[in-house]
Design an enzyme around this catalytic site. Structure first.
Site, mmCIF file in Angstrom:
data_model
loop_
_atom_site.group_PDB
_atom_site.id
_atom_site.type_symbol
_atom_site.label_atom_id
_atom_site.label_comp_id
_atom_site.label_asym_id
_atom_site.label_seq_id
_atom_site.Cartn_x
_atom_site.Cartn_y
_atom_site.Cartn_z
ATOM 1 N N HIS A 125 0.553 -1.387 0.048
ATOM 2 C CA HIS A 125 -0.143 -0.203 -0.104
ATOM 3 C C HIS A 125 1.287 0.907 0.209
ATOM 4 C CE1 HIS A 125 -2.516 2.950 1.711
ATOM 5 N NE2 HIS A 125 -3.761 1.565 1.002
ATOM 6 N N GLN A 205 -3.727 -5.464 7.366
ATOM 7 C CA GLN A 205 -5.061 -6.031 6.770
ATOM 8 C C GLN A 205 -4.943 -7.484 7.376
ATOM 9 O OE1 GLN A 205 -7.740 -5.435 5.001
ATOM 10 N NE2 GLN A 205 -6.972 -3.241 4.267
ATOM 11 N N LYS A 228 -10.244 -0.489 10.744
ATOM 12 C CA LYS A 228 -10.595 -1.380 9.750
ATOM 13 C C LYS A 228 -10.443 -3.009 10.712
ATOM 14 C CE LYS A 228 -7.051 0.158 6.595
ATOM 15 N NZ LYS A 228 -7.807 0.053 5.671
HETATM 16 N N1 C6P Z 1 -6.109 0.565 2.850
HETATM 17 C C1 C6P Z 1 -7.919 -0.227 1.020
HETATM 18 O O1 C6P Z 1 -9.293 0.518 1.235
HETATM 19 P P1 C6P Z 1 -5.062 3.589 7.213
HETATM 20 O O2 C6P Z 1 -5.523 4.412 6.029
HETATM 21 O O3 C6P Z 1 -3.619 4.678 7.245
HETATM 22 O O4 C6P Z 1 -5.348 3.730 8.078
HETATM 23 O O5 C6P Z 1 -4.693 2.814 6.151
HETATM 24 C C2 C6P Z 1 -3.610 2.548 5.065
HETATM 25 C C3 C6P Z 1 -3.385 1.644 4.618
HETATM 26 C C4 C6P Z 1 -1.981 0.385 5.183
HETATM 27 N N2 C6P Z 1 -1.805 -0.255 4.829
HETATM 28 C C5 C6P Z 1 -2.861 -1.358 3.932
HETATM 29 C C6 C6P Z 1 -2.503 -2.751 4.081
HETATM 30 C C7 C6P Z 1 -4.094 -1.092 3.800
HETATM 31 O O6 C6P Z 1 -5.274 -1.561 3.405
HETATM 32 C C8 C6P Z 1 -4.157 0.647 4.395
HETATM 33 C C9 C6P Z 1 -5.312 1.350 3.820
HETATM 34 C C10 C6P Z 1 -7.916 0.897 2.429
HETATM 35 O O7 C6P Z 1 -7.174 -0.717 1.196
HETATM 36 C C11 C6P Z 1 -7.241 2.907 1.950
HETATM 37 S S1 C6P Z 1 -7.274 3.249 0.434
#
Ligand code: C6P
Length: 413
Positions: A125, A205, A228
């Site tokens: 990500h 995740q 999440k």
């Molecule tokens: N992925 C998705 O729809 P934040 O935004 O900081 O809470 O999380 C960031 C982030 C970091 N690593 C992984 C593996 C993620 O999946 C995410 C967030 C969301 O897939 C929003 S783009």
């Protein structure tokens, strides 16, 4: 996978805890972006706001002591969830992104120098890529990438080719937010440590979906987000090994993170306060503590098994849809995420039409543009599952996709 707390989930009882599911016709299939919030989590925050709202770690009066107590209890619950040796190794941040930036700035500024190498994967990500790019630009370090196979599995054999005495850090996602791939992070951590490198695990995740034990993994840093895992937005977690956190300089300066302040110089508080400058997200941390109770009561092994069943069913059903391409590995190699495209329909149109059928999915590059390039696509549609999803949600998704095909064929005639 730790299955000690497995018992079948009572999904219908769980759904009653989420007011958004009162109308049973809504299929929410975007929990990888952000989950829904159960009543107990909202209530825990309401109780804070209604009965003991105050700042923490400073008020010499009853409700402030109560707020401090609840905030620190939440930290203990998070520490227990990931089996951290001490709760002081749990730093509250705003989200995964901030946790990773904290390590990139603080640990990175002390430990990464010109010529050093940081290994990432093409699955990352942007949150676990851009902070390392910025660090590499500041220091003259080099980023190296582990590739994936056509099935979306990490090509682990490459690790031994690129791992060297120059490698100072491997930053790797535990589960891909796009493909759902569960990476073999235990093997990555063991190999990194044998080469003298540290490991930062992006667990955004994974922690919400199955047991993650930081002591068993022996990871150096691990990050995840409250929103999440049934918790509120605005609170995230950084876990770190104590000796690393203790030697790291602060990330942000200000109130709460100091021991003493003079005109020209300050000394800093012990961890975790050193990394929690300013008034933190108090209600949100308390809400996260309640979310930890909620998913622990459901059982993380139960959540994982439930998601596996949904994934298997979704793969079977989606494969029957004409013109569909599913990206990523087989269900048993991944967590509750399924990415796909339908020939001739842009994923944004897929998501838009599904929305008119009360099905919420995500479409786009999912903040993983290097991975999109790897698959030679600009975007995918993505359905993701959590403890409250049902087989009926997937049926509704498949019905909606067939309707989308009919609409688009009619429009294109
Ligand atoms: N992925 C998705 O729809 P934040 O935004 O900081 O809470 O999380 C960031 C982030 C970091 N690593 C992984 C593996 C993620 O999946 C995410 C967030 C969301 O897939 C929003 S783009």
């Amino acid at each position: 996978m730790n299955t000690s707390d497995y018992r079948p989930l009572d999904v219908q009882a769980i759904r009653k805890d989420f007011p958004i599911f009162t109308d049973n016709s809504f299929a929410f299939l975007d929990s990888a972006a952000s989950t829904q919030t159960p009543r107990p989590v909202v209530e825990a925050m309401d109780v804070y706001y209604d009965t003991y709202r105050s700042n923490i770690h400073r008020g010499i009066y009853r409700i402030s002591e109560e707020a401090t107590d609840q905030y620190e209890k939440a930290r203990q619950k998070v520490a227990q969830l990931i089996n951290a040796p001490r709760s002081s190794q749990v730093v509250f941040t705003r989200n995964t992104t901030e946790s990773i930036n904290l390590v990139a700035y603080s640990w990175g500024s002390m430990n990464i120098h010109q010529g050093d190498e940081i290994i990432l994967t093409v699955l990352e990500h942007h949150s676990n890529l851009v902070p390392w790019q910025m660090l590499a630009q500041r220091t003259g370090a080099t980023l190296r990438f582990l590739e994936i196979t056509d099935q979306g599995l990490l090509d682990f054999t490459q690790l031994h080719d690129i791992l060297s005495e120059k490698t100072k850090l491997i930053a790797i996602t535990h589960v891909s937010n796009v493909l759902g791939t569960i990476n073999p992070i235990q093997s990555v951590i063991d190999a990194a440590h044998a080469a003298g490198a540290k490991v930062m695990v992006d667990a955004a995740q994974s922690v919400p979906h199955f047991h993650v034990d930081v002591q068993q993994l022996d990871c150096d840093f691990l990050a995840f987000s409250g929103h999440k895992m049934c918790g509120p937005t605005g609170v995230g977690v950084l876990y770190g090994k104590l000796e690393l956190l203790e030697e790291m300089p602060p990330f942000l300066g200000g109130g709460s993170m100091i021991r003493s302040v003079d005109r020209d110089i300050s000394t800093y508080a012990d961890v975790p306060a050193k990394f929690e400058a300013g008034t933190p997200s108090i209600a949100e941390a308390i809400g996260l503590g309640s979310a930890v109770d909620y998913i622990t009561q459901a059982g993380l092994a139960s959540i994982h098994v439930h998601e596996q069943e949904l994934l298997k069913y979704a793969h079977q059903q989606l494969q029957d849809i004409e013109g569909i391409t599913i990206y990523g590995p087989e269900p048993h190699q991944k967590a509750g995420v399924i990415s796909f495209n339908i020939e001739g329909i842009h994923p944004h149109d897929v998501a838009g039409i599904l929305d008119t059928h009360d099905v919420a999915i995500r479409a786009g590059h999912h903040c993983a543009q290097p991975l999109m390039k790897k698959f030679d696509v600009i975007a995918t549609a993505r359905a993701s599952f959590y403890l409250y999803n049902t087989i009926e949600d997937i049926d509704r998704l498949c019905d909606g996709l067939r309707k989308a095909q009919t609409i688009m064929i009619r429009r294109n005639k």
